[in-house]
Design a protein around this motif. Structure first.
Motif, PDB file in Angstrom:
ATOM      1  N   ILE A 152       0.891  -1.167   0.000  1.00  0.00           N
ATOM      2  CA  ILE A 152       0.000   0.000   0.000  1.00  0.00           C
ATOM      3  C   ILE A 152       0.925   1.212   0.000  1.00  0.00           C
ATOM      4  O   ILE A 152       1.439   1.636   1.061  1.00  0.00           O
ATOM      5  N   GLU A 153       1.166   1.785  -1.167  1.00  0.00           N
ATOM      6  CA  GLU A 153       2.237   2.777  -1.272  1.00  0.00           C
ATOM      7  C   GLU A 153       1.882   3.931  -2.203  1.00  0.00           C
ATOM      8  O   GLU A 153       1.197   3.752  -3.221  1.00  0.00           O
ATOM      9  N   ASN A 154       2.359   5.116  -1.817  1.00  0.00           N
ATOM     10  CA  ASN A 154       2.327   6.304  -2.686  1.00  0.00           C
ATOM     11  C   ASN A 154       0.914   6.702  -3.115  1.00  0.00           C
ATOM     12  O   ASN A 154       0.711   7.199  -4.227  1.00  0.00           O
ATOM     13  N   ASN A 155      -0.042   6.515  -2.212  1.00  0.00           N
ATOM     14  CA  ASN A 155      -1.399   7.022  -2.434  1.00  0.00           C
ATOM     15  C   ASN A 155      -1.524   8.293  -1.582  1.00  0.00           C
ATOM     16  O   ASN A 155      -1.785   8.215  -0.379  1.00  0.00           O
ATOM     17  N   ARG A 156      -1.332   9.429  -2.177  1.00  0.00           N
ATOM     18  CA  ARG A 156      -1.043  10.628  -1.384  1.00  0.00           C
ATOM     19  C   ARG A 156      -2.218  11.137  -0.549  1.00  0.00           C
ATOM     20  O   ARG A 156      -2.028  11.921   0.387  1.00  0.00           O
ATOM     21  N   ASN A 157      -3.450  10.706  -0.845  1.00  0.00           N
ATOM     22  CA  ASN A 157      -4.600  11.124  -0.043  1.00  0.00           C
ATOM     23  C   ASN A 157      -5.178   9.989   0.805  1.00  0.00           C
ATOM     24  O   ASN A 157      -6.226  10.157   1.432  1.00  0.00           O
ATOM     25  N   LEU A 158      -4.519   8.869   0.854  1.00  0.00           N
ATOM     26  CA  LEU A 158      -5.026   7.716   1.594  1.00  0.00           C
ATOM     27  C   LEU A 158      -4.780   7.893   3.091  1.00  0.00           C
ATOM     28  O   LEU A 158      -3.638   7.931   3.561  1.00  0.00           O
ATOM     29  N   LYS A 159      -5.889   7.999   3.846  1.00  0.00           N
ATOM     30  CA  LYS A 159      -5.811   8.237   5.293  1.00  0.00           C
ATOM     31  C   LYS A 159      -6.460   7.122   6.107  1.00  0.00           C
ATOM     32  O   LYS A 159      -6.245   7.056   7.322  1.00  0.00           O
ATOM     33  N   ASN A 160      -7.266   6.301   5.471  1.00  0.00           N
ATOM     34  CA  ASN A 160      -8.028   5.279   6.196  1.00  0.00           C
ATOM     35  C   ASN A 160      -7.662   3.894   5.663  1.00  0.00           C
ATOM     36  O   ASN A 160      -7.986   3.545   4.533  1.00  0.00           O
ATOM     37  N   LEU A 161      -6.998   3.109   6.511  1.00  0.00           N
ATOM     38  CA  LEU A 161      -6.579   1.757   6.127  1.00  0.00           C
ATOM     39  C   LEU A 161      -7.269   0.683   6.974  1.00  0.00           C
ATOM     40  O   LEU A 161      -6.822  -0.454   7.039  1.00  0.00           O
ATOM     41  N   CYS A 162      -8.364   1.052   7.615  1.00  0.00           N
ATOM     42  CA  CYS A 162      -9.032   0.130   8.537  1.00  0.00           C
ATOM     43  C   CYS A 162      -9.579  -1.107   7.834  1.00  0.00           C
ATOM     44  O   CYS A 162      -9.798  -2.142   8.476  1.00  0.00           O
ATOM     45  N   ALA A 163      -9.789  -1.032   6.542  1.00  0.00           N
ATOM     46  CA  ALA A 163     -10.358  -2.171   5.812  1.00  0.00           C
ATOM     47  C   ALA A 163      -9.437  -3.375   5.798  1.00  0.00           C
ATOM     48  O   ALA A 163      -9.898  -4.496   5.562  1.00  0.00           O
ATOM     49  N   ILE A 164      -8.140  -3.180   6.065  1.00  0.00           N
ATOM     50  CA  ILE A 164      -7.237  -4.342   6.063  1.00  0.00           C
ATOM     51  C   ILE A 164      -6.959  -4.846   7.481  1.00  0.00           C
ATOM     52  O   ILE A 164      -5.978  -5.549   7.721  1.00  0.00           O
ATOM     53  N   GLU A 165      -7.859  -4.532   8.396  1.00  0.00           N
ATOM     54  CA  GLU A 165      -7.696  -5.008   9.769  1.00  0.00           C
ATOM     55  C   GLU A 165      -7.724  -6.529   9.839  1.00  0.00           C
ATOM     56  O   GLU A 165      -6.917  -7.151  10.553  1.00  0.00           O
ATOM     57  N   ASN A 166      -8.653  -7.161   9.081  1.00  0.00           N
ATOM     58  CA  ASN A 166      -8.697  -8.636   9.060  1.00  0.00           C
ATOM     59  C   ASN A 166      -7.387  -9.215   8.544  1.00  0.00           C
ATOM     60  O   ASN A 166      -6.882 -10.208   9.068  1.00  0.00           O
ATOM     61  N   LEU A 167      -6.853  -8.585   7.524  1.00  0.00           N
ATOM     62  CA  LEU A 167      -5.601  -9.060   6.945  1.00  0.00           C
ATOM     63  C   LEU A 167      -4.450  -8.897   7.924  1.00  0.00           C
ATOM     64  O   LEU A 167      -3.618  -9.802   8.101  1.00  0.00           O
ATOM     65  N   ALA A 168      -4.389  -7.755   8.600  1.00  0.00           N
ATOM     66  CA  ALA A 168      -3.309  -7.499   9.552  1.00  0.00           C
ATOM     67  C   ALA A 168      -3.371  -8.455  10.739  1.00  0.00           C
ATOM     68  O   ALA A 168      -2.331  -8.856  11.287  1.00  0.00           O
ATOM     69  N   ASN A 169      -4.572  -8.824  11.130  1.00  0.00           N
ATOM     70  CA  ASN A 169      -4.750  -9.735  12.264  1.00  0.00           C
ATOM     71  C   ASN A 169      -4.441 -11.183  11.922  1.00  0.00           C
ATOM     72  O   ASN A 169      -4.320 -12.019  12.830  1.00  0.00           O
ATOM     73  N   ASN A 170      -4.343 -11.472  10.640  1.00  0.00           N
ATOM     74  CA  ASN A 170      -4.002 -12.831  10.225  1.00  0.00           C
ATOM     75  C   ASN A 170      -2.559 -13.119  10.640  1.00  0.00           C
ATOM     76  O   ASN A 170      -1.649 -12.342  10.352  1.00  0.00           O
ATOM     77  N   GLY A 171      -2.364 -14.225  11.310  1.00  0.00           N
ATOM     78  CA  GLY A 171      -1.030 -14.535  11.808  1.00  0.00           C
ATOM     79  C   GLY A 171      -0.039 -14.961  10.742  1.00  0.00           C
ATOM     80  O   GLY A 171       1.134 -15.208  11.041  1.00  0.00           O
ATOM     81  N   ALA A 172      -0.493 -15.032   9.499  1.00  0.00           N
ATOM     82  CA  ALA A 172       0.386 -15.492   8.425  1.00  0.00           C
ATOM     83  C   ALA A 172       1.581 -14.554   8.266  1.00  0.00           C
ATOM     84  O   ALA A 172       1.486 -13.338   8.465  1.00  0.00           O
ATOM     85  N   ASN A 173       2.689 -15.114   7.896  1.00  0.00           N
ATOM     86  CA  ASN A 173       3.927 -14.354   7.762  1.00  0.00           C
ATOM     87  C   ASN A 173       4.064 -13.811   6.345  1.00  0.00           C
ATOM     88  O   ASN A 173       4.791 -14.345   5.510  1.00  0.00           O
ATOM     89  N   PHE A 174       3.337 -12.737   6.025  1.00  0.00           N
ATOM     90  CA  PHE A 174       3.473 -12.080   4.729  1.00  0.00           C
ATOM     91  C   PHE A 174       4.092 -10.707   4.947  1.00  0.00           C
ATOM     92  O   PHE A 174       4.042 -10.146   6.046  1.00  0.00           O
ATOM     93  N   ASP A 175       4.668 -10.137   3.917  1.00  0.00           N
ATOM     94  CA  ASP A 175       5.296  -8.817   4.003  1.00  0.00           C
ATOM     95  C   ASP A 175       4.261  -7.730   3.753  1.00  0.00           C
ATOM     96  O   ASP A 175       3.611  -7.702   2.693  1.00  0.00           O
ATOM     97  N   LEU A 176       4.102  -6.836   4.723  1.00  0.00           N
ATOM     98  CA  LEU A 176       3.171  -5.719   4.605  1.00  0.00           C
ATOM     99  C   LEU A 176       3.974  -4.431   4.473  1.00  0.00           C
ATOM    100  O   LEU A 176       4.742  -4.057   5.371  1.00  0.00           O
ATOM    101  N   HIS A 177       3.806  -3.763   3.325  1.00  0.00           N
ATOM    102  CA  HIS A 177       4.545  -2.524   3.063  1.00  0.00           C
ATOM    103  C   HIS A 177       3.550  -1.376   2.963  1.00  0.00           C
ATOM    104  O   HIS A 177       2.742  -1.325   2.021  1.00  0.00           O
ATOM    105  N   ILE A 178       3.607  -0.444   3.912  1.00  0.00           N
ATOM    106  CA  ILE A 178       2.733   0.732   3.903  1.00  0.00           C
ATOM    107  C   ILE A 178       3.631   1.961   3.970  1.00  0.00           C
ATOM    108  O   ILE A 178       4.214   2.262   5.031  1.00  0.00           O
ATOM    109  N   THR A 179       3.776   2.659   2.853  1.00  0.00           N
ATOM    110  CA  THR A 179       4.700   3.799   2.805  1.00  0.00           C
ATOM    111  C   THR A 179       4.169   4.896   1.903  1.00  0.00           C
ATOM    112  O   THR A 179       3.441   4.650   0.926  1.00  0.00           O
TER     113      THR A 179
END
Length: 307
Positions: free
Chosen positions: A262-289
């Protein structure tokens, strides 16, 4: 009474005349019959025109003349990929005449048709293995594809087929895909500077994809149409969509095997929709910049997901 000689001669003449008449009649009937027999035997039987002609192999229609010639053949099924355009100087302005096509057992690839302002002619296609529309700058919608129900190829491995909607400068929406029920393959929506949403995907009941990329769509307001996505076997990338303020639409995404960018979206302020994904214990790379707000994975898990 005695028969006279003249009476006898007259009777013989009548008899001979009757025989002659009968003979001529029989000859005429015989000739007529023979003539009809000869006509039947010498006249070739016309070959019936198939009611559902099928084209085996790929088709590449590079210009309007080739398209018009192909359209007259009335194929209903193409066992191969149908390519329309490609050349940057493609003169195709109309797809009319292709209405007979209902099924493509390969892909539908429309590329470089810079003079085409409508997909009219593709109205009756119900299925294809992939869909690619690129550099069709005058197209504003894909409404003519409303009969497509399936973009799937069960004979190919995940990731082989890529459906690509890219670099269509005036495309506003993909609502024409709203009757799409089954999808399987990579999905990429890139560089469509006027595209407002991806709502045309929201009615898909069976969605299977290894990867999704939504990149560089300057006017994209929301990605609600991605609510059909539950899991991805490779990655998701949402980047450089400068009008996007929320990730709503990814609420049902609970599993990504490798990467989430999730990168370089200059007006993106709300990322709550990926809460289920973040809570998943799977070992994936999450890049938010480089977004308007850049929470960590732990921030999202803790509920600090918007600004």
């Amino acid at each position: 009474m005695k028969k006279t000689k003249s009476t006898l001669v007259f009777s013989q003449k009548n008899f001979i005349n009757c025989l002659l008449f009968a003979f001529i009649f029989l000859v005429l009937i015989s000739c007529t019959s023979n003539s009809e027999d000869n006509l039947d035997s010498n006249t070739p039987t016309p070959t019936p025109t198939p009611t559902n002609p099928i084209h085996n192999g790929n088709v590449h229609l590079k210009n309007q003349q080739e398209l018009n010639v192909f359209a007259k053949k009335g194929y209903t099924i193409i066992n191969g990929t149908l390519v329309i355009g490609v050349s940057p100087k493609c003169d195709i302005i109309s797809l009319k005449g292709l209405e007979s096509i209902t099924q493509i057992n390969g892909g539908l690839n429309i590329k470089g048709t810079v003079n085409l302002n409508s997909l009219e002619g593709l109205n009756n296609i119900k299925s294809t293995h992939f869909l690619s529309i690129t550099d069709a700058d005058k197209i504003t919608n894909v409404d003519e594809l409303k009969n497509i129900e399936s973009i799937v190829d069960d004979n190919e491995k995940d990731g082989v087929w890529v459906s690509l909607i890219a670099s269509n400068d005036n495309l506003l929406n993909i609502d024409g895909l709203s009757n799409l029920e089954n999808y399987k393959g990579v999905l990429e929506i890139l560089n469509n500077k006027s595209l407002l949403n991806v709502n045309g995907l929201k009615n898909i009941s069976s969605f299977s994809s290894p990867s999704i990329k939504i990149l560089r769509n300057e006017s994209l307001k929301n990605i609600d149409g991605l609510s059909v996505v539950n899991s991805l076997s490779n990655l998701i990338e949402i980047s450089e969509n400068n009008s996007l303020e929320s990730l709503n639409g990814l609420n049902n995404l609970s599993s990504v095997k490798r990467f989430c960018f999730i990168e370089n979206n200059r007006n993106l302020k709300n990322l709550c929709a990926i809460e289920n994904l973040a809570n998943n214990g799977a070992n994936f790379d999450l890049h938010i910049t480089n977004n308007a707000y850049n929470p960590t994975r732990q921030d999202i898990i803790d509920g600090n997901c918007s600004q």
